[in-house]
Write a protein that holds these residues in place. Structure first.
Motif, PDB file in Angstrom:
ATOM      1  N   VAL A  74       5.251  -2.542 -14.189  1.00 33.63           N
ATOM      2  CA  VAL A  74       6.509  -3.018 -13.790  1.00 33.63           C
ATOM      3  C   VAL A  74       7.387  -1.630 -13.692  1.00 33.63           C
ATOM      4  O   VAL A  74       7.470  -1.178 -14.728  1.00 33.63           O
TER       5      VAL A  74
ATOM      6  N   THR B  91      14.801   3.813  -1.202  1.00 30.14           N
ATOM      7  CA  THR B  91      13.839   2.823  -1.563  1.00 30.14           C
ATOM      8  C   THR B  91      12.277   3.081  -1.041  1.00 30.14           C
ATOM      9  O   THR B  91      12.185   3.218   0.263  1.00 30.14           O
TER      10      THR B  91
ATOM     11  N   GLY C 289       7.994  -0.894  -4.073  1.00 23.17           N
ATOM     12  CA  GLY C 289       8.616  -2.156  -4.630  1.00 23.17           C
ATOM     13  C   GLY C 289       8.952  -2.157  -6.026  1.00 23.17           C
ATOM     14  O   GLY C 289       9.277  -1.289  -6.592  1.00 23.17           O
ATOM     15  N   SER C 290       8.990  -3.396  -6.637  1.00 22.85           N
ATOM     16  CA  SER C 290       9.655  -3.483  -8.036  1.00 22.85           C
ATOM     17  C   SER C 290       8.199  -3.151  -8.876  1.00 22.85           C
ATOM     18  O   SER C 290       8.586  -3.108 -10.188  1.00 22.85           O
ATOM     19  N   HIS C 291       7.035  -3.294  -8.433  1.00 24.17           N
ATOM     20  CA  HIS C 291       6.019  -3.218  -9.436  1.00 24.17           C
ATOM     21  C   HIS C 291       4.551  -2.791  -8.622  1.00 24.17           C
ATOM     22  O   HIS C 291       4.750  -3.039  -7.725  1.00 24.17           O
TER      23      HIS C 291
ATOM     24  N   LEU D  29      12.306  -0.965  -5.725  1.00 26.12           N
ATOM     25  CA  LEU D  29      13.175  -0.375  -6.647  1.00 26.12           C
ATOM     26  C   LEU D  29      13.837   0.643  -6.030  1.00 26.12           C
ATOM     27  O   LEU D  29      13.532   1.545  -5.302  1.00 26.12           O
TER      28      LEU D  29
ATOM     29  N   ARG E 281      10.658   0.396 -13.917  1.00 25.00           N
ATOM     30  CA  ARG E 281      12.099   0.120 -14.520  1.00 25.00           C
ATOM     31  C   ARG E 281      13.030   1.179 -14.065  1.00 25.00           C
ATOM     32  O   ARG E 281      14.201   0.837 -14.310  1.00 25.00           O
TER      33      ARG E 281
END
Ligand SMILES: [Zn+2]
Length: 302
Positions: A207, A224, A227-229, A1, A209
């Protein structure tokens, strides 16, 4: 993310002007302490919101045609001709307040007002609309948190999410809006990560967002860190899987852009709808020692 720098959401060029306009408006309304009375702002702009007025059939027709055309994308609107603000009545009350401030922004910011006399917000070029939306959100934040009021009170102090709830009450704002503004005004490294649970209760994952970080955070840790979740076995998911648990403090190690391990404190609340996680780096002993050392060096030199 990837972290979005809070000060860099399409409003780089207009931030100073937005602040100026908010200050001018608050001053004209004689408002100098929170919470910001929305009624007074509406009066000042000779606007009404649907809660304060009976909507005439003509206006209602226009509004319902508008809503129909926009489907579910639309949450609020400003009718510059009828001097009327309408927001989705099914939203959470504090979200409705934020949206009303957002619509006031379209009426106050001169370049918005000029554009919206000739066209509806939703007929603007997508790139212009994105910029307008970000600017109106920024205006709303500054109007609710009274520009530097929150900064004077809380800059340099690491707040926990429970303390932010108190701040939210002070300004009559939602926790989510308060957390965003906190990142914006904070000068010690801080980030906010917003997520939603996904999957079945008991084995849900989060998750991610949206992530906002201030410049101090991005300078030290890059853009960063997560991660994305968070997968279902991640300890942080307890907050969305344990019914009695809505708050969670954790220390965890994450990897920055250069592959270095960082200890961070995460402070998470689950609102029943989304998760808000404040991220602050842990002040390590090494770093404090380094600071003492450099201070001593400076003193010796001095
Ligand atoms: Zn808007």
């Amino acid at each position: 993310l990837v972290l979005v720098r809070s000060g860099r959401e399409h409003v780089d060029d207009s931030e100073a002007e937005i602040r100026r306009e908010v200050r001018r408006m608050l001053e004209a309304c004689g408002i100098d302490e929170p919470p910001t009375p929305l009624d007074r702002l509406l009066e000042y702009r000779r606007l009404t919101s649907e809660q304060r007025t009976e909507i005439t059939p003509g206006v209602l027709g226009r509004v319902s045609r508008f809503f129909k055309r926009m489907g579910s994308k639309i949450r609020g609107l400003l009718d510059t001709e009828a001097r009327l603000i309408v927001v989705d009545p099914f939203l959470h009350p504090s979200r409705q307040i934020f949206l009303r401030h957002h619509e006031v922004a379209h009426d106050v910011l001169p370049w918005h007002r000029d554009a919206l006399v000739y066209t509806s917000e939703w007929d603007l070029l997508p790139s212009v609309r994105t910029a307008f939306e970000a600017e109106a959100n920024r205006f709303a934040g500054h109007a609710i948190f009274q520009v530097d009021h929150m900064a004077h009170a809380y800059r340099g102090r690491r707040l926990k999410i429970t303390e932010l709830a108190g701040v939210a009450a002070q300004y009559g704002a939602s926790l989510s809006a308060t957390a965003r503004q906190y990142i914006l005004i904070q000068d010690i490294p801080a980030a906010l990560v917003i997520g939603r649970p996904a999957g079945q209760l008991g084995s849900r994952e989060i998750v991610l967002r949206l992530a906002l970080a201030n410049d101090a955070f991005v300078r030290r840790f890059g853009t960063t860190i997560f991660g994305s979740h968070f997968e279902t076995n991640h300890p942080l998911t307890a907050v969305v899987n344990t019914p009695s648990l809505t708050l969670l403090d954790m220390e965890m190690t994450v990897t920055d852009a250069n592959g270095a391990a960082i200890q961070v404190i995460t402070d998470t609340v689950f609102t029943g709808y989304e998760t808000l996680t404040l991220v602050h780096p842990v002040r390590t002993r090494g770093r404090i020692l380094a600071r003492i050392k450099s201070t001593r060096t400076r003193l010796l030199r001095g």
